[in-house]
Design a protein around this motif. Structure first.
Motif, mmCIF file in Angstrom:
data_model
loop_
_atom_site.group_PDB
_atom_site.id
_atom_site.type_symbol
_atom_site.label_atom_id
_atom_site.label_comp_id
_atom_site.label_asym_id
_atom_site.label_seq_id
_atom_site.Cartn_x
_atom_site.Cartn_y
_atom_site.Cartn_z
ATOM 1 N N ARG A 188 0.844 -1.199 0.000
ATOM 2 C CA ARG A 188 0.000 0.000 0.000
ATOM 3 C C ARG A 188 0.882 1.253 0.000
ATOM 4 N N ASP A 189 1.387 1.547 -1.143
ATOM 5 C CA ASP A 189 2.217 2.740 -1.363
ATOM 6 C C ASP A 189 3.229 2.979 -0.230
ATOM 7 N N PRO A 190 4.170 2.056 -0.064
ATOM 8 C CA PRO A 190 5.117 2.190 1.053
ATOM 9 C C PRO A 190 5.982 3.448 0.938
ATOM 10 N N VAL A 191 6.301 4.018 2.075
ATOM 11 C CA VAL A 191 7.234 5.149 2.112
ATOM 12 C C VAL A 191 8.606 4.611 1.735
ATOM 13 N N ILE A 192 9.293 5.282 0.816
ATOM 14 C CA ILE A 192 10.634 4.805 0.438
ATOM 15 C C ILE A 192 11.746 5.813 0.773
ATOM 16 N N TYR A 193 11.381 7.069 0.986
ATOM 17 C CA TYR A 193 12.380 8.071 1.403
ATOM 18 C C TYR A 193 11.765 8.980 2.460
ATOM 19 N N ARG A 194 12.580 9.363 3.427
ATOM 20 C CA ARG A 194 12.099 10.317 4.426
ATOM 21 C C ARG A 194 13.150 11.405 4.643
ATOM 22 N N ILE A 195 12.695 12.534 5.166
ATOM 23 C CA ILE A 195 13.634 13.627 5.467
ATOM 24 C C ILE A 195 14.072 13.478 6.910
ATOM 25 N N LYS A 196 15.364 13.502 7.133
ATOM 26 C CA LYS A 196 15.900 13.381 8.493
ATOM 27 C C LYS A 196 17.220 14.126 8.502
ATOM 28 N N SER A 197 17.232 15.334 9.033
ATOM 29 C CA SER A 197 18.502 16.066 8.978
ATOM 30 C C SER A 197 19.392 15.671 10.149
ATOM 31 N N GLU A 198 19.836 14.418 10.071
ATOM 32 C CA GLU A 198 20.720 13.855 11.100
ATOM 33 C C GLU A 198 22.009 13.448 10.418
ATOM 34 N N PRO A 199 23.164 13.710 11.038
ATOM 35 C CA PRO A 199 24.400 13.216 10.432
ATOM 36 C C PRO A 199 24.467 11.692 10.508
ATOM 37 N N HIS A 200 25.066 11.119 9.505
ATOM 38 C CA HIS A 200 25.195 9.659 9.418
ATOM 39 C C HIS A 200 26.626 9.274 9.781
ATOM 40 N N HIS A 201 26.809 8.112 10.425
ATOM 41 C CA HIS A 201 28.159 7.756 10.895
ATOM 42 C C HIS A 201 29.157 7.546 9.767
ATOM 43 N N ARG A 202 28.675 7.447 8.523
ATOM 44 C CA ARG A 202 29.628 7.306 7.410
ATOM 45 C C ARG A 202 29.542 8.437 6.393
ATOM 46 N N THR A 203 28.323 8.941 6.168
ATOM 47 C CA THR A 203 28.211 9.961 5.120
ATOM 48 C C THR A 203 28.191 11.377 5.696
ATOM 49 N N GLY A 204 28.322 11.463 7.023
ATOM 50 C CA GLY A 204 28.357 12.791 7.652
ATOM 51 C C GLY A 204 27.055 13.550 7.396
ATOM 52 N N ASP A 205 27.173 14.849 7.012
ATOM 53 C CA ASP A 205 25.913 15.572 6.778
ATOM 54 C C ASP A 205 25.632 15.769 5.283
ATOM 55 N N LYS A 206 26.170 14.839 4.493
ATOM 56 C CA LYS A 206 25.936 14.912 3.053
ATOM 57 C C LYS A 206 24.450 14.778 2.713
ATOM 58 N N TRP A 207 23.740 13.959 3.468
ATOM 59 C CA TRP A 207 22.339 13.683 3.134
ATOM 60 C C TRP A 207 21.402 14.173 4.231
ATOM 61 N N VAL A 208 20.259 14.702 3.800
ATOM 62 C CA VAL A 208 19.192 14.980 4.775
ATOM 63 C C VAL A 208 17.967 14.136 4.458
ATOM 64 N N ILE A 209 18.059 13.356 3.372
ATOM 65 C CA ILE A 209 17.001 12.365 3.140
ATOM 66 C C ILE A 209 17.655 10.990 3.185
ATOM 67 N N TYR A 210 16.923 10.028 3.711
ATOM 68 C CA TYR A 210 17.453 8.665 3.808
ATOM 69 C C TYR A 210 16.440 7.672 3.259
ATOM 70 N N PRO A 211 16.935 6.654 2.523
ATOM 71 C CA PRO A 211 16.016 5.623 2.031
ATOM 72 C C PRO A 211 15.506 4.799 3.206
ATOM 73 N N MET A 212 14.283 4.335 3.121
ATOM 74 C CA MET A 212 13.793 3.423 4.138
ATOM 75 C C MET A 212 14.494 2.078 3.940
ATOM 76 N N TYR A 213 14.539 1.283 5.006
ATOM 77 C CA TYR A 213 15.189 -0.038 4.939
ATOM 78 C C TYR A 213 14.690 -0.824 3.721
ATOM 79 N N ASP A 214 13.359 -0.796 3.498
ATOM 80 C CA ASP A 214 12.793 -1.573 2.398
ATOM 81 C C ASP A 214 13.172 -1.038 1.022
ATOM 82 N N PHE A 215 13.690 0.176 0.970
ATOM 83 C CA PHE A 215 14.140 0.695 -0.315
ATOM 84 C C PHE A 215 15.674 0.653 -0.412
#
Ligand code: ATP
Ligand code: MG
Length: 561
Positions: A188-215
């Motif tokens: 049922r139209d799964p969410v595949i990307y969300r906005i999360k302005s959190e730094p990532h332990h590998r990509t730092g603050d390059k991204w503010v959107i993250y793929p969902m696990y299922d994507f």
């Protein structure tokens, strides 16, 4: 092409053998172990590791290690490091194939763009609550979002805006456009990307959107051209979504095959619950010897071979089941029996004086290190007039069938002489304080010409040579075999208050002073023990791995456990 063992093939091997026979020359077995670095690995992961690496080895294939690191909030490099250490320790090697879903973030982003361009994804401004509400329940069709029919151009612009940080966290998501009336909620139209302005332990603050696990999970398998994506049963319902994405994105068709999670009685295998045990201080850390983590099992003295063997014996099931802890204990006992040096340790000492043995005389008696291993050699044990034996090995008024020591009885001291007890002393409360014996000088082990009979053999330690140590005895961390299966009760209610007992007055034979690093021992007649990483020659610490025999059948009869 077949397996090395003589057991019949399990269903995954059957699938692989069928593919190898039908798919032609180039077909390869390529698996991966895909942890999320949000906790330490546990016994269930050990099973998944053994399965993935084992099956690739068996068929001449390869296994990747891939961190599915799509959640910047819960992940940490400490977990990445611990996971690598644990897999290596188990005896598996991913060579140079160490991958991270976060390395694919750009590719995954392009995949999302591709879906949008095909009219198969849209940006939704609904709140999480509204999205959940519209999803509805499996028995009734859900409702379509008012944003579902945005144009491709608008979706592209908004999604690019999401990446560029133009919108607040949680204000928009990207959803796959599949089927709001599917009985499978994941479709049922799964969410595949969300906005999360959190730094990532590998990509730092390059991204503010993250793929969902299922994507990320399934696509990462495709990017790596994994032929068999082995995973646990809870992903069965996700498979239609993964297959839909493979088709829509025209990517490598990894085949997902589900198997049952490993559950072991008295152990829990939920990372979230293990994290609670650590964070709330119910255990000393992730590697507390009572923890079902690989780090905990290692510190407890389990060996890589015993865990691999356990994983093999458990087999591959299609339905969830509960494996008895006694099977795991059987496997470690079997391995330690082969490799552990035998030593003598008296846990609860009582003094024995051998009256006809000269004062201040000592002799060294040879003692074999391991009767199961001819290469293990032997050591010398000091013997003298004053010894410790186990308190439980003496009775002032023993019954007939008691083959240990008592007044007017004989026993053999292991690797030494037969002794005869003729007296004992007690304190005011009647507690035995000293046992008086004589020995038979011509009854020495290996050269016994005495003709004297002794039914039992006891372990002992020479008093002036005895070494002390802290010895830690463990019981299960929970009093219930399935602490998480009681819906009305929190699993912490079943914490075992007696899961650790410290023995501090034990007397150890002096050879144990030479213990270096992690070494396994069989304390004769007591059980298997391992030196703790915190142990030093000045302050020795040993953990009990397991008793010598299966104590479970007895406990069950008592109806206690
Ligand atoms: P989470 O709730 O964090 O997803 P998880 O137990 O699924 O927890 P992962 O790091 O995603 O942890 O697991 C990595 C792999 O190990 C997955 O393929 C998963 O299916 C497998 N696995 C996890 N738990 C078990 C288990 N109890 N038995 C067998 N395999 C398991
Ligand atoms: Mg998972």
């Amino acid at each position: 092409m077949s397996t090395e063992t003589d057991r019949s093939l399990h269903f995954i091997e059957e699938i692989i053998e069928h593919d190898l026979a039908t798919k032609g020359e180039g077909w390869k077995v390529h698996t991966r172990f895909p942890p999320e670095p949000n906790g330490y690995l546990h016994i269930g992961h050990a099973k998944a590791i053994c399965l993935n690496f084992g099956i690739a080895n068996q068929y001449g294939g390869l296994t990747n290690l891939r961190f599915d690191d799509t959640n910047p909030v819960t992940e940490d490099t400490e977990y990445v490091e611990s996971i690598k250490r644990d897999i290596r320790w188990l005896g598996f090697d991913w060579e140079d194939r160490e991958y991270y879903a976060s390395d694919y973030f750009e590719t995954l982003y392009q995949y999302a763009i591709k879906l949008i361009k095909k009219g198969l994804a849209y940006v939704d401004d609904s709140t999480p609550d509204e999205i959940a509400e519209m999803k509805g329940v499996p028995t009734l069709p859900g409702k379509e979002s008012p944003y579902r029919d945005r144009s491709i151009e608008e979706n592209l612009e908004l999604f690019e805006g999401m990446r560029a940080g133009k919108f607040e966290d949680g204000s928009k998501v990207l959803r796959a456009k599949i089927d709001m009336s599917s009985p499978n909620m994941h479709m049922r139209d799964p969410v595949i990307y969300r906005i999360k302005s959190e730094p990532h332990h590998r990509t730092g603050d390059k991204w503010v959107i993250y793929p969902m696990y299922d994507f990320a999970h399934g696509q990462s398998d495709s990017i790596e051209e994994i032929t068999y994506s082995l995973c646990t049963l809870e992903f069965e319902n996700h498979r239609p979504l993964y297959d839909w994405l493979i088709e829509a994105l025209e990517i490598f068709p990894s085949r997902q095959i589900e198997f049952a999670r490993l559950n072991v009685s008295y152990m829990i295998t939920s990372k979230r619950k293990l994290l609670r045990l650590v964070e709330e201080g119910h255990v000393a850390g992730w590697d507390d010897p009572r923890m079902p983590t690989i780090a905990g099992l290692r510190r407890r003295g389990f060996t890589p071979a015993s865990l691999r063997n356990f994983s093999d014996k458990v087999g591959i099931a299609k339905r969830d089941n509960l494996i008895e802890l006694s099977l795991l204990e059987f496997c470690v006992r079997e391995d330690l029996n082969k490799i552990a040096s035998r030593v003598m340790v008296v846990l609860d000492p009582i003094k024995v004086v051998i009256e006809n043995y000269p004062e201040l005389k000592y002799e060294d008696l040879p003692a074999e290190n391991n009767p199961e291993d001819p290469d293990a050699g032997s050591r010398m044990l000091p013997f003298g007039r004053e010894l410790y034996i186990e308190r439980a090995d003496f009775m002032a008024d023993p019954p007939k069938k008691y083959f240990r020591l008592g007044p007017d009885r004989n026993v053999r001291l292991k690797h030494a002489y037969i002794i005869h007890c003729h007296d004992f002393m007690t304190d005011e409360e009647g507690k035995v304080t000293e046992v008086r014996c004589t020995y038979f000088p011509d009854s020495k082990s290996g050269e016994d010409t005495s003709g004297v009979k002794a039914k039992g053999t006891l372990h002992w330690v020479s008093i002036p040579h005895a070494v002390s140590a802290e010895i830690r005895h463990y019981d299960t961390l929970f009093t219930e075999p399935e602490p998480t299966s009681h819906e009305d009760k929190d699993f912490l209610e079943f914490l075992n208050p007696d899961s650790m007992e410290i023995v501090s007055n034990a007397a150890l034979e002096p050879s144990l002073l030479d213990t270096e690093g992690i070494q396994h021992f069989q304390f004769l007649r007591q059980g298997y023990y391992v030196s703790d990483p915190d142990s030093t020659p000045q302050s020795l610490i040993f953990n009990r791995v397991v008793g010598l025999r299966d104590s479970w059948s007895k406990k069950m009869q008592k109806g206690k456990k």
